[in-house]
Design a protein around this motif. Sequence first.
Motif, PDB file in Angstrom:
ATOM      1  N   THR A   1      -9.246   2.270  -3.010  1.00  0.00           N
ATOM      2  CA  THR A   1      -8.256   1.469  -3.732  1.00  0.00           C
ATOM      3  C   THR A   1      -7.408   0.656  -2.763  1.00  0.00           C
ATOM      4  OG1 THR A   1      -8.180   3.130  -5.496  1.00  0.00           O
ATOM      5  CG2 THR A   1      -6.366   1.565  -5.387  1.00  0.00           C
ATOM      6  N   ILE A   2      -7.045   1.264  -1.631  1.00  0.00           N
ATOM      7  CA  ILE A   2      -6.332   0.516  -0.593  1.00  0.00           C
ATOM      8  C   ILE A   2      -7.183  -0.679  -0.143  1.00  0.00           C
ATOM      9  CG2 ILE A   2      -5.542   0.600   1.808  1.00  0.00           C
ATOM     10  CD1 ILE A   2      -4.635   3.458   1.302  1.00  0.00           C
TER      11      ILE A   2
ATOM     12  N   TYR B   1      -0.693  -0.567  -8.933  1.00  0.00           N
ATOM     13  CA  TYR B   1       0.128   0.519  -8.389  1.00  0.00           C
ATOM     14  C   TYR B   1      -0.143   1.834  -9.112  1.00  0.00           C
ATOM     15  CZ  TYR B   1       3.077  -2.616  -5.562  1.00  0.00           C
ATOM     16  OH  TYR B   1       3.539  -3.490  -4.613  1.00  0.00           O
TER      17      TYR B   1
ATOM     18  N   THR C   1      -4.829   7.823  -7.626  1.00  0.00           N
ATOM     19  CA  THR C   1      -5.727   8.258  -6.554  1.00  0.00           C
ATOM     20  C   THR C   1      -4.972   9.029  -5.468  1.00  0.00           C
ATOM     21  OG1 THR C   1      -5.509   6.059  -5.532  1.00  0.00           O
ATOM     22  CG2 THR C   1      -7.420   6.432  -6.953  1.00  0.00           C
ATOM     23  N   TRP C   2      -3.683   8.718  -5.275  1.00  0.00           N
ATOM     24  CA  TRP C   2      -2.859   9.503  -4.351  1.00  0.00           C
ATOM     25  C   TRP C   2      -2.734  10.945  -4.843  1.00  0.00           C
ATOM     26  CZ3 TRP C   2      -0.851   9.887   0.307  1.00  0.00           C
ATOM     27  CH2 TRP C   2       0.262  10.692   0.531  1.00  0.00           C
TER      28      TRP C   2
ATOM     29  N   PHE D   1      -8.785   6.976  -3.011  1.00  0.00           N
ATOM     30  CA  PHE D   1      -7.505   6.440  -2.558  1.00  0.00           C
ATOM     31  C   PHE D   1      -7.716   5.360  -1.505  1.00  0.00           C
ATOM     32  CE2 PHE D   1      -3.798   6.815   0.399  1.00  0.00           C
ATOM     33  CZ  PHE D   1      -2.847   6.260  -0.449  1.00  0.00           C
TER      34      PHE D   1
ATOM     35  N   LEU E   1      -3.204   3.225  -7.605  1.00  0.00           N
ATOM     36  CA  LEU E   1      -2.876   3.809  -6.306  1.00  0.00           C
ATOM     37  C   LEU E   1      -2.206   5.169  -6.474  1.00  0.00           C
ATOM     38  CD1 LEU E   1      -1.478   0.979  -3.969  1.00  0.00           C
ATOM     39  CD2 LEU E   1      -3.344   2.564  -3.459  1.00  0.00           C
TER      40      LEU E   1
ATOM     41  N   VAL F   1       0.826  -1.209   0.000  1.00  0.00           N
ATOM     42  CA  VAL F   1       0.000   0.000   0.000  1.00  0.00           C
ATOM     43  C   VAL F   1       0.860   1.259   0.000  1.00  0.00           C
ATOM     44  CG1 VAL F   1      -1.612   1.349   1.385  1.00  0.00           C
ATOM     45  CG2 VAL F   1      -2.003  -1.095   1.055  1.00  0.00           C
TER      46      VAL F   1
ATOM     47  N   PHE G   1       1.895   3.326  -3.877  1.00  0.00           N
ATOM     48  CA  PHE G   1       1.462   4.581  -4.507  1.00  0.00           C
ATOM     49  C   PHE G   1       2.648   5.385  -5.014  1.00  0.00           C
ATOM     50  CE2 PHE G   1       1.534   6.107   0.000  1.00  0.00           C
ATOM     51  CZ  PHE G   1       2.348   7.225  -0.146  1.00  0.00           C
TER      52      PHE G   1
END
Length: 334
Positions: A262-263, A170, A176-177, A259, A173, A22, A26
Amino acid sequence: MEWYLPVIWGLIIGVAVIMYVVLDGFDLGIGILFPFAKEEKERDVMMNTVAPFWDGNETWLILGGGGLWVAFPKAYAVVMPALYLPVIIMLLALVFRGVAFEFRWVAASSRRLWNFAFSAGSLVAAFFQGIILGGLVQGITVKDGAFAGGPLDWATPFALLCGVGVVVGYALLGATWLLVKTEGFIADRARSHAIPLLLAVVVLMGLVSLWTPLAFDRIATRWFSRPNIFFLAPVPIITAVLTYLVWHWLKTGREMLPFFGTIGLFVLGFLGLAISTFPYLVPPSLTVWQTAAAPPSQILMLFGVIFLLPVVLGYIVFVYWIFRGKVREGEGYH
């Protein structure tokens, strides 16, 4: 042997792996998305969103690998020869990415070269992490407690599919980060990337979920025998609901929720793989109990983890709190 010690260490290593996936996922995703940025100033902002965190995120990789070595030495002795090549390539890619991260800021005349190095290192590291995952899930040939296969046993279509899946995951991630940490055209571009990436992740997760029970009888038995099927049915159902929610949050302009959603998808995917393989640490033959170190060794190392793990978690919370908020053009921590 105290039966609970290997289980505790298995949980610790599992937590370390999912934390690494996780947290480092990202910032590897940022590198994977790097070539899609239009201007250098956009890349500067993207890199600055992970600058305070990226090296600390890799702490969990050390805990996972070190924990496997000290708590399950027999598994380590089998897994490393079986996956030696992809592990070495992954580690070299991570080193290459780290060097590129630092040099990019100071080597203005060769910035394009370091941009490529940062992106390529991130892509290769992510891909081979998926290869390692696929190689473990599909099984390792063991005879008399030692690796008895060939150096390229891991190079299968299933492992390649897992590699592509991790890269796409990834990237999602990372996108979304960027919604959390940026604004304006960078956030808009990240949102435009995130929607097709989410669809690709769903497709790839579906392919892996179908492939594993069809190809591996032990996994089909685990998921579809009675009464397991009734207890495990909520996992794919929750995954489907969460996928819809992430898509909805992306479409409605949410910033934080995609985010964390997604995690959640990553955690559910990891949980599904754990359910498929436990108690085998080296599928399909060696369990956590068969590969565990002597109880005194496990207990001694457990005291160290009990002391250090809260320190690491506290440091992570502190850093993410200090560097909260949006990163704007011209701002940075390098």
